[in-house]
Design a protein around this motif. Structure first.
Motif, PDB file in Angstrom:
ATOM      1  N   TYR A 200       0.881  -1.173   0.000  1.00 18.90           N
ATOM      2  CA  TYR A 200       0.000   0.000   0.000  1.00 18.90           C
ATOM      3  C   TYR A 200       0.914   1.217   0.000  1.00 18.90           C
ATOM      4  O   TYR A 200       1.762   1.362   0.873  1.00 18.90           O
ATOM      5  CB  TYR A 200      -0.875  -0.073   1.254  1.00 18.90           C
ATOM      6  CG  TYR A 200      -1.290   1.227   1.909  1.00 18.90           C
ATOM      7  CD1 TYR A 200      -1.933   2.240   1.191  1.00 18.90           C
ATOM      8  CD2 TYR A 200      -1.084   1.413   3.276  1.00 18.90           C
ATOM      9  CE1 TYR A 200      -2.337   3.411   1.833  1.00 18.90           C
ATOM     10  CE2 TYR A 200      -1.495   2.575   3.920  1.00 18.90           C
ATOM     11  CZ  TYR A 200      -2.112   3.579   3.194  1.00 18.90           C
ATOM     12  OH  TYR A 200      -2.506   4.729   3.822  1.00 18.90           O
TER      13      TYR A 200
ATOM     14  N   LYS B 274      -2.465   7.623  -1.084  1.00 19.98           N
ATOM     15  CA  LYS B 274      -3.875   7.758  -0.689  1.00 19.98           C
ATOM     16  C   LYS B 274      -4.609   8.555  -1.753  1.00 19.98           C
ATOM     17  O   LYS B 274      -4.095   9.544  -2.247  1.00 19.98           O
ATOM     18  CB  LYS B 274      -3.962   8.523   0.642  1.00 19.98           C
ATOM     19  CG  LYS B 274      -3.193   7.890   1.808  1.00 19.98           C
ATOM     20  CD  LYS B 274      -3.270   8.801   3.032  1.00 19.98           C
ATOM     21  CE  LYS B 274      -2.146   8.537   4.011  1.00 19.98           C
ATOM     22  NZ  LYS B 274      -2.368   7.444   4.937  1.00 19.98           N
TER      23      LYS B 274
ATOM     24  N   ARG C  29      -6.459  10.474  14.173  1.00 16.04           N
ATOM     25  CA  ARG C  29      -6.652   9.086  13.755  1.00 16.04           C
ATOM     26  C   ARG C  29      -7.254   8.247  14.873  1.00 16.04           C
ATOM     27  O   ARG C  29      -8.184   7.476  14.649  1.00 16.04           O
ATOM     28  CB  ARG C  29      -5.304   8.483  13.380  1.00 16.04           C
ATOM     29  CG  ARG C  29      -4.710   9.100  12.160  1.00 16.04           C
ATOM     30  CD  ARG C  29      -3.254   8.760  12.075  1.00 16.04           C
ATOM     31  NE  ARG C  29      -2.758   9.077  10.750  1.00 16.04           N
ATOM     32  CZ  ARG C  29      -2.081   8.242   9.982  1.00 16.04           C
ATOM     33  NH1 ARG C  29      -1.766   7.039  10.422  1.00 16.04           N
ATOM     34  NH2 ARG C  29      -1.681   8.597   8.793  1.00 16.04           N
TER      35      ARG C  29
ATOM     36  N   SER D 269       2.279   0.438  14.176  1.00 13.32           N
ATOM     37  CA  SER D 269       1.011   1.156  13.973  1.00 13.32           C
ATOM     38  C   SER D 269      -0.063   0.185  13.478  1.00 13.32           C
ATOM     39  O   SER D 269      -1.230   0.315  13.857  1.00 13.32           O
ATOM     40  CB  SER D 269       1.182   2.328  13.005  1.00 13.32           C
ATOM     41  OG  SER D 269       1.761   1.884  11.800  1.00 13.32           O
TER      42      SER D 269
ATOM     43  N   GLY E 285      -3.579   2.920   7.584  1.00  9.29           N
ATOM     44  CA  GLY E 285      -4.074   2.087   6.490  1.00  9.29           C
ATOM     45  C   GLY E 285      -3.732   0.623   6.696  1.00  9.29           C
ATOM     46  O   GLY E 285      -4.596  -0.264   6.664  1.00  9.29           O
TER      47      GLY E 285
ATOM     48  N   SER F  72       5.715   7.157   6.919  1.00  6.67           N
ATOM     49  CA  SER F  72       5.064   6.654   5.707  1.00  6.67           C
ATOM     50  C   SER F  72       3.960   7.596   5.210  1.00  6.67           C
ATOM     51  O   SER F  72       3.826   7.803   4.002  1.00  6.67           O
ATOM     52  CB  SER F  72       4.540   5.231   5.895  1.00  6.67           C
ATOM     53  OG  SER F  72       4.166   4.973   7.193  1.00  6.67           O
TER      54      SER F  72
ATOM     55  N   MET G  41       4.312   8.916   1.442  1.00  8.80           N
ATOM     56  CA  MET G  41       3.401   8.565   0.341  1.00  8.80           C
ATOM     57  C   MET G  41       2.750   9.799  -0.258  1.00  8.80           C
ATOM     58  O   MET G  41       2.472   9.839  -1.459  1.00  8.80           O
ATOM     59  CB  MET G  41       2.415   7.449   0.706  1.00  8.80           C
ATOM     60  CG  MET G  41       1.483   7.630   1.820  1.00  8.80           C
ATOM     61  SD  MET G  41       0.406   6.159   2.009  1.00  8.80           S
ATOM     62  CE  MET G  41       1.283   5.156   3.160  1.00  8.80           C
TER      63      MET G  41
HETATM   64  C1  DP6 Z   1       5.271   0.622   3.216  1.00  5.62           C
HETATM   65  O1  DP6 Z   1      -0.213   2.108   7.012  1.00  5.62           O
HETATM   66  O2  DP6 Z   1       1.844   3.193   7.987  1.00  5.62           O
HETATM   67  O3  DP6 Z   1       4.298  -0.422   5.115  1.00  5.62           O
HETATM   68  O4  DP6 Z   1      -2.104   4.857   6.395  1.00  5.62           O
HETATM   69  O5  DP6 Z   1      -0.516   6.756   6.513  1.00  5.62           O
HETATM   70  O6  DP6 Z   1      -0.768   5.234   8.484  1.00  5.62           O
HETATM   71  P1  DP6 Z   1      -0.821   5.361   6.978  1.00  5.62           P
HETATM   72  O7  DP6 Z   1       0.371   4.480   6.400  1.00  5.62           O
HETATM   73  P2  DP6 Z   1       0.892   3.056   6.846  1.00  5.62           P
HETATM   74  O8  DP6 Z   1       1.735   2.688   5.524  1.00  5.62           O
HETATM   75  C2  DP6 Z   1       2.276   1.433   5.328  1.00  5.62           C
HETATM   76  C3  DP6 Z   1       3.149   1.454   4.131  1.00  5.62           C
HETATM   77  C4  DP6 Z   1       3.979   0.206   3.909  1.00  5.62           C
HETATM   78  C5  DP6 Z   1       3.272  -0.752   2.960  1.00  5.62           C
HETATM   79  C6  DP6 Z   1       2.166  -1.618   3.517  1.00  5.62           C
HETATM   80  O9  DP6 Z   1       2.156  -1.952   4.714  1.00  5.62           O
HETATM   81  O10 DP6 Z   1       1.321  -2.026   2.699  1.00  5.62           O
END
Ligand code: DP6
Ligand code: ADP
Length: 404
Positions: free
Chosen positions: A25, A28, A82, A129, A162, A216, A220
């Motif tokens: 992921y 956004k 959040r 997280s 996320g 992150s 992103m």
């Molecule tokens: C690279 O879930 O930490 O681990 O939604 O902004 O809190 P927010 O981001 P987060 O991003 C994770 C990014 C990643 C890829 C993944 O776990 O899919």
């Protein structure tokens, strides 16, 4: 409205796992609702190694504001949009239950006291997280006795972080982007339970337990705003990879699973490099881990290991249990006594191994020194189950914090 004694402390406690994505992921399409630009897929890791333990409690005797204590320290949740968003959505669902059944205690009006502990470093690139928000949502949902399924609750956990929406279930979990503007179809669902492919192992090479440079969320946003590659990945690359990796999981086809995992980690980090200014999450030690995995696969003559990197330098290496000697045995021989962590339930079958599974002269010699100097600790774990309801509460019957 049902009445309740001022003294009653209602409690529910849960554990929740970390997950590490094999299709990442990143990006956004809606920052308020935390809606992703692409679907993602992760492996839930066993809570026998890494886990969050969270107690949610509520009582009329608590001070008015909801509180969160994390690893023994009070958190300022009033300024954490959040956390407040997760709590508010859960409260609304509880209120609906109470409105429909007046015999239920009016928990939705009571202040919450949430206490949580991670048994691994927080904010160090080990997905605290994800486990943390999944545990918070599961614990409050249990406290409120909500009937919603983990998939329905994923809509709430997603607002915390996320990746947290994928930690509400075990095994192999997909988070579908969804199409609706309100995000109601952006949900996580189990692709296969842990029991479908229990042989999957994950060896985490902890490169740095320091706080990361670009969080992150911020990273992103920069990628979405500035990278040309990003759009191509989200639209043209990920959809095909999601289909292919789900088939690989269904067929327990490790070489296919591994190649897609490595390619997607590489594409994700390429979009980071393509951001402006560029973002570097991987470092020299991470790149040495990449070379090591390719050298092992080449020496063995088939794809037995796959690396993946999140928004930080730590390497996660997936492999199947039957190939433990080839991967964990070789890494152990390289790191020798310099890295801690060679312990725990997943390590036992390996304890007797004294020689590397792959002869070290098959590995690029530069890799050996970089890994030896740069990896401080390993965590050996495997695919595991989703959150588990437990009785070791972090809040006592009288509402006090319990020292673990
Ligand atoms: C690279 O879930 O930490 O681990 O939604 O902004 O809190 P927010 O981001 P987060 O991003 C994770 C990014 C990643 C890829 C993944 O776990 O899919
Ligand atoms: P990581 O790489 O560990 O996921 P992040 O910086 O992305 O690091 O996220 C860390 C944040 O996640 C913490 O500052 C906190 O807000 C939240 N968090 C971590 N653990 C928990 C927990 N057990 N309960 C609630 N929130 C948590």
């Amino acid at each position: 409205m049902a009445s309740q004694s001022n003294e009653v402390v209602y409690r529910a406690t849960t554990t929740a796992p970390v997950n590490i994505a094999v299709i990442k992921y990143w990006g956004k399409r809606d920052t308020t609702l935390n809606l992703p630009t692409n679907s993602s897929l992760s492996v839930t890791l066993s809570q026998r190694s890494l886990r969050t333990l969270t107690t949610a409690s509520c009582s009329a005797k608590y001070p008015a504001d909801d509180t969160l204590n994390l690893n023994g320290k009070p958190q300022d949740i009033q300024s954490s949009k959040r956390t407040l968003a997760c709590i508010s959505s859960l409260r609304t669902l509880r209120k609906e239950l109470e409105n429909a059944d007046s015999s239920l205690p009016n928990l939705s009006s009571l202040p919450l006291r949430i206490v949580s502990e991670n048994n691994f470093p927080t904010a160090a690139g080990l997905a605290s997280s994800a486990a943390g928000f999944a545990a918070l949502v599961r614990a409050v949902a249990d406290l409120y006795q909500l009937p919603q399924s983990p998939t329905e609750l994923s809509r709430i956990a997603r607002q915390g972080s996320g990746s947290a929406c994928r930690s509400l279930q075990g095994g192999f979990v997909a988070w579908r982007t969804g199409e609706l503007a309100d995000g109601s179809d952006s949900l996580a669902e189990e692709v296969a339970p842990a029991s479908h492919w229990p042989e999957i192992r994950a060896l985490i090479l902890v490169v740095s337990a320091e706080k990361k440079d670009v969080p992150s969320t911020e990273g992103m946003q920069t990628t979405v705003a500035t990278s040309d590659l990003f759009d191509h990945r989200a639209k043209n690359v990920v959809p095909e990879r999601m289909t292919a990796i789900e088939a690989a999981i269904r067929d327990r086809d490790f070489p296919k699973f591994a190649e897609i995992t490595m390619r997607d980690s590489n594409t994700f980090h390429a979009t980071c490099l393509d951001s402006w200014p560029p973002i570097f999450y991987m470092n020299d030690v991470s790149r040495a881990a990449v070379r090591l995995v390719h050298d092992i696969n080449r020496a063995v003559g088939r794809t037995v290991a796959a690396y993946t990197f999140d928004a930080g330098p730590n390497a996660v290496i997936y492999y199947e249990e039957k190939d433990s000697e080839l991967i964990a045995g070789t890494v152990k021989a390289i790191l020798g006594a310099t890295a801690g962590g060679w312990e725990g339930p997943f390590y036992e079958p390996l304890a007797q191994i004294t020689a590397p599974g792959v002869s070290l002269d098959k590995i690029d010699p530069r890799v050996l020194d970089v890994l030896k100097d740069g990896v401080s600790r390993v965590i050996l774990t495997g695919v595991g189950e989703g959150p588990v309801s437990v009785e070791d509460h972090l809040v006592s019957e009288t509402g006090d914090l319990v020292n673990q």
